[in-house]
Scaffold this active site. Structure first.
Site, PDB file in Angstrom:
ATOM      1  N   SER A 142       0.850  -1.193   0.000  1.00  0.00           N
ATOM      2  CA  SER A 142       0.000   0.000   0.000  1.00  0.00           C
ATOM      3  C   SER A 142       0.884   1.240   0.000  1.00  0.00           C
ATOM      4  O   SER A 142       1.985   1.226   0.573  1.00  0.00           O
ATOM      5  CB  SER A 142      -0.900   0.021   1.236  1.00  0.00           C
ATOM      6  OG  SER A 142      -1.532   1.279   1.394  1.00  0.00           O
ATOM      7  N   TYR A 156      -1.997  -0.540  10.402  1.00  0.00           N
ATOM      8  CA  TYR A 156      -2.048  -0.878   8.980  1.00  0.00           C
ATOM      9  C   TYR A 156      -0.785  -0.394   8.286  1.00  0.00           C
ATOM     10  O   TYR A 156      -0.142  -1.155   7.550  1.00  0.00           O
ATOM     11  CB  TYR A 156      -3.289  -0.260   8.331  1.00  0.00           C
ATOM     12  CG  TYR A 156      -3.403  -0.553   6.856  1.00  0.00           C
ATOM     13  CD1 TYR A 156      -3.748  -1.827   6.408  1.00  0.00           C
ATOM     14  CD2 TYR A 156      -3.163   0.434   5.909  1.00  0.00           C
ATOM     15  CE1 TYR A 156      -3.849  -2.109   5.050  1.00  0.00           C
ATOM     16  CE2 TYR A 156      -3.256   0.162   4.547  1.00  0.00           C
ATOM     17  CZ  TYR A 156      -3.599  -1.104   4.124  1.00  0.00           C
ATOM     18  OH  TYR A 156      -3.688  -1.371   2.785  1.00  0.00           O
TER      19      TYR A 156
END
Length: 247
Positions: A142, A156
């Site tokens: 990501s 995350y």
């Protein structure tokens, strides 16, 4: 569609829907036989397998929980047995947990680490036992590995930035074997879990340079390129495809 991956044997984790399904379909269109894992949604898995078969390639759907180490390793072994080997591993399965730091539970921390990091390492560790020279490992990470633009994303972002260190280290281990390993770092992608008309979509669109979400097929095209024969000199890299979100 070219056939750059003709005859290649692929495993995509988390491949029944979203980005994973788009990658499965694209690689099959380019000539690969594809195994993929799914956790619970058998109907989605059947649809994805059918799309591979319609492209004239072999499909293997494997039910596996990426939080379970033995199921991760077993999925690789199942792929090798069913397809006769493995040339490309795409570690796509992942979860997003977003919460204020003082409300994150230990179980949430452990689960995101198990799925987003440990499973990637274990699948890669098992796959390289069977991979010939010229093979590829690609992790779907990501852009939040590099930039977390809002509160609540600490664990995350941590899990995705861990993949940056992982591919740097593994590139040194795998280079002499002729195996490359890289991360793809998407920005906002229009999926069921992150719809382009969702609660935060206007904010996310405005943060990109192109004022839109990516389509899963755009991420799949990037993965197909990295999986192909022309990218043997790209390894240890984290490659961002985020519409300018990080610019």
């Amino acid at each position: 569609m070219n056939q750059a991956l003709q005859g290649k044997k692929v495993l995509v984790t988390g491949g029944s829907r979203g980005i994973g399904a788009a990658i499965v379909k694209r690689l099959a269109q380019e000539g690969a036989d594809v195994a993929f894992t799914y956790h619970s949604r058998e109907e989605d898995a059947e649809k994805t397998a059918k799309s591979v078969q319609e492209a004239g390639r072999k499909a293997v759907a494997i039910r596996a929980d990426s939080a379970d180490p033995q199921e991760v390793i077993g999925a690789v072994q199942h792929t090798v047995q069913a397809l006769g080997g493995i040339d490309i591993l795409i570690n796509n399965a992942g979860i997003g947990t977003f919460a204020p730091v003082d409300s994150v539970s230990l179980s949430e921390l452990d689960r995101i680490w198990a799925i987003n990091v440990r499973a990637v390492f274990l699948a890669s560790q098992e796959a390289i036992k069977h991979m010939p020279s010229g093979s590829r490992i690609i992790n779907i990470s990501s852009c939040n590995a590099d930039r977390m633009p809002f509160a609540g994303g600490s664990i995350y972002a941590m899990s995705k930035s861990a993949l940056t260190g992982l591919v740097k280290g593994l590139s040194r281990d795998l280079g002499p074997r002729g195996i490359t390993i890289n991360n793809i770092q998407p920005g906002p992608v229009a999926t069921e879990m992150n719809p382009e008309d969702g609660e935060f979509s206007d904010l996310m669109k405005s943060a990109t340079a192109v004022s839109r979400y990516s389509m899963p097929e755009e991420i799949a095209a990037f993965a197909a390129y990295l999986a192909g024969p022309e990218t043997g000199f790209i390894t240890g890299a984290s490659l961002t495809i985020d519409g300018g979100l990080s610019a």
